[in-house]
Design a protein around this motif. Structure first.
Motif, short mmCIF file in Angstrom:
data_model
loop_
_atom_site.label_atom_id
_atom_site.label_comp_id
_atom_site.label_asym_id
_atom_site.label_seq_id
_atom_site.Cartn_x
_atom_site.Cartn_y
_atom_site.Cartn_z
N ASP A 1 -2.76 0.86 10.30
CA ASP A 1 -2.00 1.02 10.15
C ASP A 1 -0.77 0.33 10.66
OD1 ASP A 1 -1.70 1.59 12.53
OD2 ASP A 1 -1.21 4.32 12.70
N GLY B 1 0.67 4.09 -3.59
CA GLY B 1 0.21 5.28 -2.91
C GLY B 1 -1.30 4.87 -2.58
N TYR B 2 -1.10 3.54 -2.46
CA TYR B 2 -2.61 3.63 -1.54
C TYR B 2 -3.25 3.44 -0.17
CZ TYR B 2 -8.01 0.40 -0.46
OH TYR B 2 -8.73 0.54 -0.02
N ASP B 3 -4.25 4.51 0.83
CA ASP B 3 -3.92 4.76 1.37
C ASP B 3 -5.54 4.63 2.30
OD1 ASP B 3 -5.99 6.70 0.10
OD2 ASP B 3 -4.15 8.67 0.32
N ARG B 4 -6.06 3.94 1.95
CA ARG B 4 -7.32 3.88 2.01
C ARG B 4 -7.96 2.75 3.34
NH1 ARG B 4 -11.56 3.56 -2.71
NH2 ARG B 4 -13.48 2.96 -0.89
N ALA C 1 1.31 -1.29 0.21
CA ALA C 1 -0.33 0.15 0.07
C ALA C 1 0.97 1.27 0.28
CB ALA C 1 -1.02 0.31 1.32
N ARG C 2 2.18 1.47 1.07
CA ARG C 2 2.65 1.91 0.59
C ARG C 2 3.39 2.24 -0.55
NH1 ARG C 2 3.30 0.28 6.49
NH2 ARG C 2 5.52 -0.60 5.08
#
Length: 363
Positions: free
Chosen positions: A47, A40-43, A36-37
């Motif tokens: 964390d 760029g997936y931020d949903r 994800a990092r």
């Protein structure tokens, strides 16, 4: 010589065969976070790996197949690049091999991995490369596994023939069959007859998700109209079985046909409870179907969402229904008999790997 203790550490050493495992449902939580990092997936809903693993398990336990399927939004989102696909497939092979799964068929839907410009062929190519890398790395660690890939078409979409053609195109490069998946209600398998006809015309294997959230009509269509080799889940076949006094069971025509034809049932105990297909593990029809000598197999479905492994599924069944090593061997042989690889390969794994492995445990 006495039998080995039937506990989780010992079951992990037993050879196992897995027919129903979704690639996008088996990611390592830490891998989801890292991919994800990178993309760029931020949903993501958490964390850190522990919290993310707990979220997936909780969200998948809603009792609704539709809600269960929503969890895949996050895993599919991080499997959109060559590197992401290859890594997930590589780690899948390593994780299964570490659990002493000696044969696995892992499925995924290529049409869901096109958001960053990959073609269907590229998606399959990079995934198969990942499996090959994982199998080789496992061998270096002394862990032997063979993996066949199933290509899945989403039943609510209109690309099933295209995916069936893709499965045939890659059949000699690691793809062993075809499948349709997704919400059953309102999306009968008969809508995809052209895809199944293409598979039959090319002497190719396919399974169909049927009889999980929807009942006998889904199973009937999958077998009578589509010609499925196996049933993905199929737990609702018990709707055609009446259990009377003294546990005597009367089979309807469809259940009788499924048993007579030895159509394999890809049962996924933990997942079936999570999606509400059955009320609890204690009420799962696995034992009834096993006693009636249906060809039952044990499967994980989605290892991340169910926080499970093949060993854990076997231990749960053994604890719940009192199974011994001979029972687990039978379920494993059922799966190997039902695999989508050539007969000599199935026989070799049964005779040279499965039976010797269980002989040591049975004592």
């Amino acid at each position: 010589m006495s039998p080995a203790p039937l506990d989780l550490p010992t079951v992990r050493t037993a050879p196992k065969a897995l027919l129903h495992d979704h690639l996008d449902g088996g990611l390592r939580p830490a891998t989801v976070l890292e991919l994800a990092r990178e993309c760029g997936y931020d949903r993501l809903p958490a964390d850190n790996a522990d919290d993310l693993a707990a979220w997936f398990a909780d969200a998948a336990s809603s009792g609704s197949l539709e809600r269960y399927l929503e969890t895949f939004e996050h895993t599919v989102a991080v499997m959109q690049t060559p590197e992401g696909l290859a890594r997930v497939a590589r780690e899948c092979a390593l994780d299964l091999a570490a659990d002493t799964v000696v044969y696995a068929e892992v499925r995924f839907a290529p049409e869901q991995h096109l958001e960053r410009g990959l073609s269907l062929d590229e998606v399959v190519h990079h995934t198969l490369l990942g499996f090959e890398e994982g199998v080789a790395l496992a061998a270096d660690r002394g862990q032997q596994i063979r993996i066949g890939c199933l290509l899945t078409a989403m039943r609510h979409a209109a690309r099933s023939l295209e995916i069936a053609e893709l499965a045939v195109r890659f059949r000699d490069r690691g793809v062993v069959g075809f499948d349709i998946a997704g919400a059953e209600a309102g999306h009968p398998p008969s809508r995809h007859l052209d895809a199944f006809e293409h598979m039959r015309a090319n002497n190719a294997h396919f399974t169909i998700h049927a009889g999980e959230a929807f009942g006998l009509p889904s199973i009937h269509e999958a077998i009578a109209f589509c010609g499925a080799d196996r049933l993905g889940h199929g737990v609702r076949i018990t709707d055609d079985i009446t259990v009377g006094k003294a546990d005597r069971a009367e089979l309807g025509r469809l259940a009788d046909y499924v048993r007579d034809k030895r159509i394999p049932l890809e049962l996924c105990p933990s997942s079936n409870v999570q999606t509400g297909a059955v009320a609890s593990l204690e009420k799962h029809p696995f034992d009834l179907l096993a006693r009636l000598r249906f060809r039952v197999t044990v499967n994980t479905d989605n290892r991340l969402m169910s926080a499970t492994s093949m060993s854990e599924e076997m231990v749960k069944l053994a604890t719940t229904f009192g199974y011994g090593w001979s029972d687990l061997e039978r379920f494993t042989i059922n799966a190997m008999k039902s695999a989508f690889i050539p007969f000599p390969d199935r026989l070799r794994l049964i005779d040279e790997v499965v039976k010797p492995g269980y002989a040591v445990l049975i004592g």
